[in-house]
Design an enzyme around this catalytic site. Structure first.
Site, mmCIF file in Angstrom:
data_model
loop_
_atom_site.group_PDB
_atom_site.id
_atom_site.type_symbol
_atom_site.label_atom_id
_atom_site.label_comp_id
_atom_site.label_asym_id
_atom_site.label_seq_id
_atom_site.Cartn_x
_atom_site.Cartn_y
_atom_site.Cartn_z
ATOM 1 C CD GLU A 291 0.202 -1.290 3.176
ATOM 2 O OE1 GLU A 291 0.426 -2.238 2.397
ATOM 3 O OE2 GLU A 291 0.331 -1.378 4.405
ATOM 4 C CG HIS A 315 -5.842 -5.655 1.529
ATOM 5 N ND1 HIS A 315 -6.194 -6.336 2.678
ATOM 6 C CD2 HIS A 315 -4.566 -5.252 1.726
ATOM 7 C CE1 HIS A 315 -5.174 -6.343 3.522
ATOM 8 N NE2 HIS A 315 -4.170 -5.691 2.967
ATOM 9 C CD GLU A 316 -2.295 -4.073 -0.766
ATOM 10 O OE1 GLU A 316 -1.897 -3.320 0.145
ATOM 11 O OE2 GLU A 316 -2.243 -5.317 -0.679
ATOM 12 C CG HIS A 319 -3.301 -1.013 3.839
ATOM 13 N ND1 HIS A 319 -3.274 -1.250 5.190
ATOM 14 C CD2 HIS A 319 -3.007 -2.200 3.251
ATOM 15 C CE1 HIS A 319 -2.965 -2.535 5.414
ATOM 16 N NE2 HIS A 319 -2.812 -3.132 4.245
ATOM 17 C CD GLU A 338 -1.797 -5.617 6.430
ATOM 18 O OE1 GLU A 338 -2.836 -5.753 5.759
ATOM 19 O OE2 GLU A 338 -0.785 -5.040 5.989
ATOM 20 C CG ASP A 394 10.199 -9.721 6.797
ATOM 21 O OD1 ASP A 394 9.203 -8.975 6.848
ATOM 22 O OD2 ASP A 394 11.233 -9.448 6.155
ATOM 23 C CE1 TYR A 402 -1.415 -9.841 6.935
ATOM 24 C CE2 TYR A 402 -2.840 -8.773 5.324
ATOM 25 C CZ TYR A 402 -1.580 -9.053 5.802
ATOM 26 O OH TYR A 402 -0.482 -8.558 5.149
HETATM 27 N N1 BES Z 1 1.085 -4.385 3.735
HETATM 28 C C1 BES Z 1 0.820 -5.678 3.230
HETATM 29 C C2 BES Z 1 2.031 -6.397 2.730
HETATM 30 C C3 BES Z 1 3.112 -6.577 3.767
HETATM 31 C C4 BES Z 1 2.825 -6.932 5.065
HETATM 32 C C5 BES Z 1 4.419 -6.386 3.420
HETATM 33 C C6 BES Z 1 3.834 -7.069 5.999
HETATM 34 C C7 BES Z 1 5.432 -6.528 4.349
HETATM 35 C C8 BES Z 1 5.139 -6.875 5.649
HETATM 36 C C9 BES Z 1 -0.237 -5.637 2.134
HETATM 37 O O1 BES Z 1 -1.226 -4.680 2.331
HETATM 38 C C10 BES Z 1 -0.942 -6.957 2.127
HETATM 39 O O2 BES Z 1 -1.543 -7.280 3.106
HETATM 40 N N2 BES Z 1 -0.878 -7.687 1.038
HETATM 41 C C11 BES Z 1 -1.532 -8.964 0.894
HETATM 42 C C12 BES Z 1 -2.759 -8.836 0.050
HETATM 43 C C13 BES Z 1 -4.042 -8.871 0.719
HETATM 44 C C14 BES Z 1 -5.202 -8.925 -0.245
HETATM 45 C C15 BES Z 1 -4.254 -9.674 1.923
HETATM 46 C C16 BES Z 1 -0.590 -9.889 0.168
HETATM 47 O O3 BES Z 1 0.463 -9.445 -0.252
HETATM 48 O O4 BES Z 1 -0.918 -11.048 0.029
HETATM 49 ZN ZN ZN Z 2 -2.498 -5.193 3.915
#
Ligand code: BES
Ligand code: ZN
Length: 624
Positions: A291, A315-316, A319, A338, A394, A402
Site C-alpha cells: 500500500e 485491500h491496498e 490501507h 491489517e 517477517d 489479518y
Molecule cells: N502491507 C501488506 C504487505 C506486507 C505486510 C508487506 C507485511 C510486508 C510486511 C499488504 O497490504 C498486504 O496485506 N498484502 C496482501 C494482500 C491482501 C489482499 C491480503 C498480500 O500481499 O498477500
Molecule cells: Zn495489507
C-alpha cells in the site's frame, strides 16, 4: 485550542497539547524493532538525492534527515541502517552551511541492523548522510532484463515494510515516526523512476526525476521503482503504471479502481492522498500488494483477465485509511493495520460486487485464519496484540492479524449494529489521522466511544479474549457462502465416485471457488484421481498462478511430486510471490526426500526471488 510550551534556551521546542497527550508522539512508546532515539530527536522531513546504478546494483547519494528535538539537550541522532556503506555525515542548522559531523556505526544485529549515531553540534536541525547501498540490500530487488515482461531493460523496486527501509535509506525506521519527504532520483536514460509521492512527468536535463510527499508518513511507506514504465489513466484520480507489454491488460483488469475509491470515501471519509495509482511489478514481487501511498505496488499474478482478484486492490486502497492514515505504532500492533484493512475490504467488496461475493471472501478468510492458527509457532502468535521483541517481523508474519483482526471488527459490528460501528470507525480514522497508534489506544477509544455509552453489550472480558488470549473466541460471527457450499458438494460427490468429473461444473468456477475446492481436498486422493483432475482442467502449467499454486501444493502433499515436477519447477522459477510459493516449499519440506527436492529447486530457481522471499524459503527448507 493548541497550548504551546516553550523549553530550552536557543532552540525553542514547541509541543502542542495533542502531542503531549498522545503517548506515541510524546515518545513514550518504545519500538523493539528500531535503534532510533526517536523519543529524543524525531525526524520531520527527509530529502533523498540518489543515483540509480544498475551496473553496480547500487543506490548512491545522500539522505538528509531534518528533525525536531523532543529533548532540548539531545546531542546525537540515532538512525537505523542495514548493510549500508556510510561515507560521510554532515550537520547543518539552516540547510545551507554544512559541517562534517562525527559518526559511529554500531555492531550488526541480525534483526535490527546497525545503529548509525551522528553527533549533533549545538543548533543543528538536520544531518546529511552520504552513503551507498549493497547489491544484496534486503529492501531492494535489482532485476535483470530477462526477469521483466519486456526483457530489454533492467528493473529496480523497493519493499520497505516492515523494517527494510533501513537497507536503502539511513533513517529512523519505526512506524511511530512520521515524516514528509522529497527526492531527486537520477536514472539511466530511457528508464522512469516512480515513488510513493507526487511525481514529475519527465526528468530534468540532468536525468533526475523529482518527488514530493507532503503528508507525513511512516518510513515503511517510502517506496521506489525504476524501469521501462508506461502509464495509462483509468479515471480522474486513478491510473496504472506498468511495463508497456503489461499495460493494456493491467488497465483493463483495474478499470474499476476509480469506483472503489469513491466507495471508500462514502464509507470511511475523504481520501486524503490526492491520486491513487497502481504500479504493476514483475512476477518476483514478494507480496500480492503493498500500500505505498499514492502508488500501490501490485503483483502481476492478479491480472487474470476476468477482474476476479480486484479485492486485492480494494485491500491496498483501504490501507489509505487503516495503515497509511492511522498507523500501527509498532509491529506488535500490526493487526491495527491489517485486521482493519481486511474488514474494510469485506465491506468494500460487498458494496461494490454484492453480498454473495463479500461473503465468499469472508469464508475464505476464515479458512485462512484456521490454517494459520494451526501453523502458528506459539500461542503468542495467535493473539492480536503480540510481543516479539527479539524476532524479525517477517519471521512471524501470518494471516492471523489479518483475519482474526477482521473477525474481531465483524464481531463488534454485529454487537453494536452497522450504523453505530461505521460512525465509530470513521471517528477513529478522523481523530487519529496522520498519527501512529497502539492497540491500547484503540481499546481506550473503543471503551469511551462504544462500550461505556452502550453498557451491557460487550464486556471487557470479551474484548480481552479477542485481543490478548490465544484461542479464537467461541462467539465469533461467521459468514456462509452458497457458492462455496456448492463446491464442497461437487468435490465430495466426485471424490466419492457418485458423479463424473464433468458434473462438478468446475469450468464455470471463479478463482475463489477453486481456492475453496483445494482447501477442502483430502491429501489422501489417489494418483489416478489427481491425474483425472489435471487432465480435465489443465492444472499443471495453469496460467492462473493462484490455481497453479494450490494444485502443486496438493500434488506434493499427496505424494505425487513426479506428476507435476517439470511444470512446478518452471513455476517456482518464475513466480516469487511468497504466498504462492511458500505453501509448495512447505509441503515439499514435510518429508526428507521432498526437502532435498525443495533444496535442489531453490538452488536452481531461487536466484530470481526477492531477498525477503529468499529468506522466507530458506527458513522453510532449513526447518524454520
Ligand atoms: N502491507 C501488506 C504487505 C506486507 C505486510 C508487506 C507485511 C510486508 C510486511 C499488504 O497490504 C498486504 O496485506 N498484502 C496482501 C494482500 C491482501 C489482499 C491480503 C498480500 O500481499 O498477500
Ligand atoms: Zn495489507
Amino acid at each position: 485550542m493548541s497550548l504551546s510550551l516553550l523549553r530550552g534556551a536557543g532552540a525553542a521546542l514547541i509541543l502542542s497539547l495533542s502531542t503531549m497527550l498522545n503517548p506515541v508522539l510524546a515518545g513514550a512508546v518504545t519500538d523493539p524493532h528500531s535503534h532510533a532515539n526517536s523519543a529524543e530527536v524525531r525526524t520531520t522531513h527527509i530529502v533523498l538525492d540518489l543515483d540509480v546504478d544498475f551496473a553496480k546494483s547500487q543506490l548512491r547519494g545522500t539522505a538528509e534527515i531534518q528533525f525536531q528535538k523532543l529533548k532540548a539537550d539531545a546531542d546525537r541522532i540515532v538512525l537505523d541502517t542495514r548493510a549500508l556503506d556510510v561515507r560521510s555525515a554532515e550537520a547543518s542548522s539552516d540547510g545551507t552551511t554544512w559541517t562534517a559531523a562525527s559518526f559511529t556505526l554500531g555492531s550488526d544485529d541480525a534483526v535490527l541492523g546497525q545503529a548509525l549515531t551522528v553527533r549533533l553540534p549545538a543548533g543543528a536541525t538536520r544531518v546529511r548522510i552520504g552513503y551507498a547501498t549493497r547489491p544484496a540490500a534486503s529492501g531492494l530487488q535489482w532485476l535483470k532484463p530477462a526477469q521483466t515482461a519486456g526483457k530489454k531493460q533492467p528493473f529496480l523496486f523497493s519493499q520497505s515494510q516492515a523494517i527494510h527501509a533501513r537497507s536503502w535509506i539511513p533513517l529512523q525506521d519505526s512506524p511511530a515516526v512520521r515524516a514528509t519527504y522529497e527526492a531527486r532520483i537520477k536514472t539511466p536514460k530511457g528508464l522512469r523512476a516512480v515513488m510513493s509521492a507526487e511525481m514529475s512527468d519527465a526528468p530534468d536535463a540532468a536525468g533526475r526525476w523529482t518527488f514530493r510527499m507532503p503528508q507525513p508518513i511512516p518510513s515503511y511507506l517510502i517506496a521506489i521503482a525504476v524501469g521501462d514504465l508506461a502509464f495509462q489513466s483509468t479515471g480522474p484520480r486513478t491510473g496504472v503504471y506498468a511495463e508497456p507489454a503489461t499495460l493494456k491488460a493491467a488497465a483493463w483488469e483495474f478499470a474499476e479502481t476509480e469506483t472503489t475509491v469513491a466507495l471508500c470515501e462514502k464509507l470511511f471519509g475523504p481520501y486524503r492522498w490526492g491520486r491513487y495509482d497502481l504500479l504493476v511489478l514483475p512476477p518476483s514481487f514478494p507480496y500480492g500488494g503493498m500500500e505505498n501511498p499514492r502508488l500501490t505496488f501490485v503483483t502481476p499474478t492478479v491480472i487474470t483477465g476476468d477482474r476476479q482478484l480486484v479485492s486485492l486492490i480494494a485491500h491496498e486502497l483501504a490501507h489509505s485509511w487503516s495503515g497509511n492514515l492511522v498507523t500501527n505504532a509498532t509491529w506488535e500492533d500490526f493487526w491495527l493495520n491489517e485486521g482493519f484493512t481486511e474488514y474494510l475490504t469485506f465491506r468494500l467488496t460487498e458494496a461494490q460486487f454484492g453480498k454473495a461475493r463479500g461473503d465468499m471472501e469472508r469464508v475464505l478468510g476464515v479458512a485462512e485464519l484456521k490454517s494459520a492458527m494451526d501453523l502458528a509457532a506459539s500461542d503468542e502468535d495467535r493473539k492480536l496484540k503480540r510481543a516479539f521483541p527479539s524476532k524479525d517481523p517477517d519471521e512471524v508474519f501470518s494471516s492471523i492479524p489479518y483475519q482474526r483482526g477482521a473477525l474481531f471488527l465483524v464481531y463488534l459490528e454485529s454487537k453494536f449494529g452497522r450504523d453505530a460501528f461505521d460512525a465509530f470507525l470513521r471517528g477513529w480514522f478522523d481523530s487519529h489521522a496522520f498519527q501512529s497508534a497502539t492497540s491500547e489506544q484503540f481499546l481506550a477509544y473503543l471503551d469511551t466511544q462504544l462500550i461505556k455509552p452502550k453498557p451491557g453489550v460487550v464486556t471487557q472480558a470479551q474484548i480481552n479474549a479477542w485481543v490478548s488470549q490465544p484461542p479464537l473466541p467461541s462467539d465469533a460471527v461467521y459468514a456462509s457462502s452458497d457458492a462455496l457450499t456448492t463446491v464442497d458438494a461437487a468435490r465430495d460427490a466426485w471424490l466419492a465416485g457418485t458423479t463424473p468429473i464433468a458434473a462438478m461444473g468446475a469450468s464455470q468456477w471463479t478463482v475463489q471457488q477453486w481456492e475453496h475446492f483445494f482447501e477442502g481436498f483430502p491429501k489422501t486422493a489417489s494418483a489416478a484421481r489427481l491425474k483425472e483432475l489435471d487432465a480435465a482442467f489443465k492444472l499443471s502449467g495453469n496460467g492462473n498462478a493462484i490455481i497453479a499454486s494450490h494444485w502443486y501444493a496438493l500434488a506434493v502433499s499427496s505424494g505425487q511430486v513426479a506428476m507435476v515436477l517439470p511444470a512446478m519447477t518452471e513455476y517456482l522459477g518464475r513466480v516469487g510471490r511468497m504466498k504462492l510459493i511458500s505453501p509448495i516449499y512447505r509441503e515439499l519440506a514435510a518429508t526428507d526426500a521432498g526437502r532435498a527436492q525443495a533444496k535442489a529447486i531453490f538452488t536452481k530457481q531461487g536466484g530470481g526471488y526477492h531477498p525477503i522471499a529468499q529468506q522466507a524459503v530458506e527458513r522453510i527448507i532449513n526447518g524454520g
